[in-house]
Write a protein that holds these residues in place. Structure first.
Motif, PDB file in Angstrom:
ATOM      1  N   VAL A   1      -0.439 -12.448  -2.753  1.00 36.36           N
ATOM      2  CA  VAL A   1      -1.817 -12.079  -3.089  1.00 36.36           C
ATOM      3  C   VAL A   1      -2.585 -13.289  -3.610  1.00 36.36           C
ATOM      4  O   VAL A   1      -3.733 -13.533  -3.216  1.00 36.36           O
ATOM      5  CB  VAL A   1      -1.829 -10.935  -4.115  1.00 36.36           C
ATOM      6  CG1 VAL A   1      -3.244 -10.683  -4.639  1.00 36.36           C
ATOM      7  CG2 VAL A   1      -1.276  -9.657  -3.491  1.00 36.36           C
TER       8      VAL A   1
ATOM      9  N   ALA B   1      -7.669  -9.770   2.192  1.00 37.41           N
ATOM     10  CA  ALA B   1      -6.771  -8.750   2.735  1.00 37.41           C
ATOM     11  C   ALA B   1      -6.241  -9.179   4.102  1.00 37.41           C
ATOM     12  O   ALA B   1      -5.050  -9.003   4.402  1.00 37.41           O
ATOM     13  CB  ALA B   1      -7.496  -7.413   2.840  1.00 37.41           C
TER      14      ALA B   1
ATOM     15  N   SER C   1       0.816  -1.212   0.000  1.00 40.90           N
ATOM     16  CA  SER C   1       0.000   0.000   0.000  1.00 40.90           C
ATOM     17  C   SER C   1       0.849   1.262   0.000  1.00 40.90           C
ATOM     18  O   SER C   1       0.362   2.337  -0.362  1.00 40.90           O
ATOM     19  CB  SER C   1      -0.912   0.030   1.233  1.00 40.90           C
ATOM     20  OG  SER C   1      -0.175   0.433   2.376  1.00 40.90           O
TER      21      SER C   1
ATOM     22  N   LEU D   1      -9.054  -5.390  -4.321  1.00 41.60           N
ATOM     23  CA  LEU D   1      -7.781  -5.304  -3.609  1.00 41.60           C
ATOM     24  C   LEU D   1      -6.906  -4.279  -4.321  1.00 41.60           C
ATOM     25  O   LEU D   1      -6.627  -4.400  -5.512  1.00 41.60           O
ATOM     26  CB  LEU D   1      -7.079  -6.661  -3.599  1.00 41.60           C
ATOM     27  CG  LEU D   1      -7.773  -7.787  -2.824  1.00 41.60           C
ATOM     28  CD1 LEU D   1      -7.048  -9.110  -3.053  1.00 41.60           C
ATOM     29  CD2 LEU D   1      -7.828  -7.472  -1.331  1.00 41.60           C
ATOM     30  N   GLU D   2      -6.508  -3.245  -3.581  1.00 39.28           N
ATOM     31  CA  GLU D   2      -5.690  -2.180  -4.154  1.00 39.28           C
ATOM     32  C   GLU D   2      -4.212  -2.476  -3.913  1.00 39.28           C
ATOM     33  O   GLU D   2      -3.795  -2.727  -2.781  1.00 39.28           O
ATOM     34  CB  GLU D   2      -6.058  -0.841  -3.524  1.00 39.28           C
ATOM     35  CG  GLU D   2      -5.250   0.314  -4.095  1.00 39.28           C
ATOM     36  CD  GLU D   2      -5.556   1.631  -3.402  1.00 39.28           C
ATOM     37  OE1 GLU D   2      -6.319   2.410  -3.962  1.00 39.28           O
ATOM     38  OE2 GLU D   2      -5.029   1.852  -2.298  1.00 39.28           O
TER      39      GLU D   2
ATOM     40  N   THR E   1     -13.208 -10.476  -0.214  1.00 38.52           N
ATOM     41  CA  THR E   1     -12.135  -9.488  -0.369  1.00 38.52           C
ATOM     42  C   THR E   1     -11.568  -9.088   0.984  1.00 38.52           C
ATOM     43  O   THR E   1     -10.341  -8.996   1.155  1.00 38.52           O
ATOM     44  CB  THR E   1     -12.657  -8.255  -1.116  1.00 38.52           C
ATOM     45  OG1 THR E   1     -13.271  -8.667  -2.335  1.00 38.52           O
ATOM     46  CG2 THR E   1     -11.531  -7.290  -1.425  1.00 38.52           C
TER      47      THR E   1
ATOM     48  N   ILE F   1      -5.870 -15.083  -1.742  1.00 42.96           N
ATOM     49  CA  ILE F   1      -7.183 -15.300  -2.361  1.00 42.96           C
ATOM     50  C   ILE F   1      -7.548 -16.776  -2.311  1.00 42.96           C
ATOM     51  O   ILE F   1      -8.693 -17.140  -1.993  1.00 42.96           O
ATOM     52  CB  ILE F   1      -7.189 -14.767  -3.804  1.00 42.96           C
ATOM     53  CG1 ILE F   1      -6.946 -13.249  -3.828  1.00 42.96           C
ATOM     54  CG2 ILE F   1      -8.518 -15.089  -4.488  1.00 42.96           C
ATOM     55  CD1 ILE F   1      -6.706 -12.680  -5.209  1.00 42.96           C
TER      56      ILE F   1
ATOM     57  N   VAL G   1      -2.185  -5.300   2.181  1.00 40.98           N
ATOM     58  CA  VAL G   1      -3.040  -5.046   1.019  1.00 40.98           C
ATOM     59  C   VAL G   1      -4.376  -4.550   1.554  1.00 40.98           C
ATOM     60  O   VAL G   1      -4.955  -5.171   2.448  1.00 40.98           O
ATOM     61  CB  VAL G   1      -3.275  -6.328   0.186  1.00 40.98           C
ATOM     62  CG1 VAL G   1      -4.158  -6.022  -1.018  1.00 40.98           C
ATOM     63  CG2 VAL G   1      -1.963  -6.935  -0.255  1.00 40.98           C
ATOM     64  N   TYR G   2      -4.878  -3.462   0.989  1.00 40.69           N
ATOM     65  CA  TYR G   2      -6.152  -2.916   1.464  1.00 40.69           C
ATOM     66  C   TYR G   2      -7.245  -3.069   0.411  1.00 40.69           C
ATOM     67  O   TYR G   2      -6.983  -2.942  -0.791  1.00 40.69           O
ATOM     68  CB  TYR G   2      -6.007  -1.432   1.818  1.00 40.69           C
ATOM     69  CG  TYR G   2      -5.087  -1.169   2.983  1.00 40.69           C
ATOM     70  CD1 TYR G   2      -5.239  -1.847   4.190  1.00 40.69           C
ATOM     71  CD2 TYR G   2      -4.068  -0.233   2.883  1.00 40.69           C
ATOM     72  CE1 TYR G   2      -4.398  -1.595   5.260  1.00 40.69           C
ATOM     73  CE2 TYR G   2      -3.224   0.031   3.957  1.00 40.69           C
ATOM     74  CZ  TYR G   2      -3.394  -0.656   5.139  1.00 40.69           C
ATOM     75  OH  TYR G   2      -2.558  -0.406   6.197  1.00 40.69           O
ATOM     76  N   PRO G   3      -8.488  -3.290   0.855  1.00 40.09           N
ATOM     77  CA  PRO G   3      -9.600  -3.327  -0.091  1.00 40.09           C
ATOM     78  C   PRO G   3     -10.208  -1.940  -0.281  1.00 40.09           C
ATOM     79  O   PRO G   3     -10.252  -1.139   0.646  1.00 40.09           O
ATOM     80  CB  PRO G   3     -10.608  -4.261   0.586  1.00 40.09           C
ATOM     81  CG  PRO G   3     -10.323  -4.138   2.053  1.00 40.09           C
ATOM     82  CD  PRO G   3      -8.878  -3.746   2.202  1.00 40.09           C
TER      83      PRO G   3
ATOM     84  N   ASN H   1     -14.934  -4.680  -2.843  1.00 40.10           N
ATOM     85  CA  ASN H   1     -14.499  -5.957  -3.430  1.00 40.10           C
ATOM     86  C   ASN H   1     -13.289  -5.838  -4.353  1.00 40.10           C
ATOM     87  O   ASN H   1     -13.086  -6.677  -5.222  1.00 40.10           O
ATOM     88  CB  ASN H   1     -15.660  -6.586  -4.210  1.00 40.10           C
ATOM     89  CG  ASN H   1     -15.945  -5.893  -5.524  1.00 40.10           C
ATOM     90  OD1 ASN H   1     -16.043  -4.671  -5.567  1.00 40.10           O
ATOM     91  ND2 ASN H   1     -16.098  -6.652  -6.593  1.00 40.10           N
TER      92      ASN H   1
END
Length: 449
Positions: free
Chosen positions: A426, A388, A53, A406-407, A384, A430, A398-400, A404
């Protein structure tokens, strides 16, 4: 470091809950960090976390960047005051001059100014108020699920906040942001024309002072607008005498693989706002625009520590990195690498891959949209949140966004090896979340937005 500062992660989380105001907490898992270097954070006990992030892009050039640290230390050791409120100093003037050189002018020869602030919020607030004053008009054209700031006028034109219950700015009109994956018209080929038709109708009323838009909508779901959207807004703004404000706070300064994200659309805004990575963790923002927008009313945007020498020194060090170009080139290359790895995962037969509906973005501003299934685009918000949380357990931040998506916005200095590691975490997160590795109870205290 005092005894009070030495605690386990669990103790710090508990203390944080007792003393830190809830209005400034947005948590998705029990993250506690005691130090950082580059793209890595260190928890109490020594566990390292790969921060994908960059503190929501505020540490865009990495934690502890040596050039920025040196500039901050030198400024702090011999600070010429603490503000530009009632005086000035060399770094503030030079920073503003360098920003005017970096941000291209919409009209050559037209006088321009730089507002130096603390965060994207106040930069956008000042830009909006300045456009209203210059035009004598009350209206602002903004976009659904947009984000421009956490309070004031900037919050009032932020669709994310308004959707969450904040009071909309009384002059704001919100239009859909064109999303090729989830077209509001039901047809991706018509979304741009529909939005521009709505924008034209609003602007034709003659009451709009400014159009404010993100060149890539971050908190709204990492949406890359289709071609013609930003150029269409540019043309409509010109036709109807409104200023075009492009909010580059989260995606500017090289993040998308170009110095400015608006370059991808081939346009020039009237006003550009910057923040986050501009100070690389120090409180610093800027609005760059016409003098008639940023000069009047005089003394109407006052904060005592604006333009302080330490933040300005950090900003100048950041701009030197940006001008050198290496971080921007790395963002382009590493972004392509990460996107390719995630797209490869999405095509695989791994257990979580069927939930990847879309992988998108520009440079190192990427989003992974999670859905019920490949043939069912129903947003999978709970999955999601669990992905995270699981990524944090596996060693990544990792932020949502938008529930829904993941950025992924790591430091622009991240290495190819770290990108390989990021994609692996990542994907595993998932997979694990889809297999039930994270319970509803685990994420319940961390509802985020």
């Amino acid at each position: 470091m005092s005894a009070r500062d030495v605690s386990t992660a669990e103790e710090l989380v508990a203390r944080d809950a007792r003393v830190i105001a809830g209005v400034e907490r947005l948590r998705f898992f029990p993250l506690v960090a005691i130090s950082g270097n580059g793209e890595m954070l260190v928890e109490p006990g020594g566990r390292e976390l790969l921060d994908l992030s960059a503190s929501w892009t505020a540490a865009g050039f990495g934690y502890g960047n040596p050039a920025i640290v040196a500039a901050i230390a030198a400024a702090a050791a011999n600070a010429p005051g603490a503000s530009i409120l009632s005086g000035t100093h060399p770094d503030a003037v030079a920073l503003a001059e360098e920003l005017l050189e970096l941000v291209p002018a919409r009209v050559p020869g037209r006088p321009r100014r730089v507002y130096l602030g603390h965060a994207g919020t106040d930069a956008n607030d000042v830009a909006l108020r300045g456009c209203r004053h210059a035009t004598g008009r009350p209206g602002v054209l903004a976009f659904e699920r947009g984000y421009h700031g956490g309070f004031g006028s900037a919050q009032g034109v932020s669709g994310v906040h308004v959707d969450a219950g904040a009071t909309a700015d009384p002059g704001a009109v919100f239009l859909p942001y064109p999303d090729p994956y989830r077209p509001h018209t039901g047809d991706a080929s018509t979304v741009v024309d529909d939005v521009l038709e709505q924008a034209a109708a609003t602007l034709a009323l003659g009451t709009t002072a400014a159009v404010i838009v993100e060149p890539l909508q971050s908190d709204g779901g990492l949406i890359v607008p289709p071609p013609r959207f930003l150029s269409g807004l540019r043309a409509l703004s010109d036709e109807h005498g409104a200023y075009l404000i492009v909010d580059e706070v989260k995606v500017g300064l090289g993040r998308t693989g170009r110095t400015h994200a608006f370059e991808h659309a081939g346009i020039l805004p009237d006003v550009v706002t910057l923040g986050k990575a501009l100070g690389n963790g120090m409180p610093l923002s800027a609005a760059v625009g016409p003098a008639e927008v940023l000069d009047e009313p005089a003394a109407s945007a006052l904060m005592t520590t604006i333009g302080n020498p330490i933040s300005c020194a950090a900003g100048r060090a950041v701009l030197e990195i940006v001008r050198a170009g290496g971080a921007t080139r790395n963002a382009h290359a590493r972004g392509a690498q990460l996107r390719g790895l995630l797209e490869e995962y999405a095509r695989s037969e791994r257990p979580g891959a069927e939930h990847v509906g879309d992988v998108r973005g520009l440079g190192l501003s990427l989003g992974v949209e999670l859905v019920v299934g490949r043939d069912d685009r129903t947003p999978a918000a709970q999955l999601t949140a669990k992905a995270a949380y699981r990524a944090w357990e596996l060693g990544a931040v990792v932020y949502p966004v938008r529930g829904n998506v993941l950025e992924l916005t790591p430091a622009l200095t991240i290495s190819a090896t770290a990108i390989d590691h990021a994609a692996a975490i990542v994907a595993q997160a998932i997979d694990d979340a889809s297999a039930g590795a994270v319970s509803d109870a685990q994420i319940e205290p961390y509802r985020g937005w």
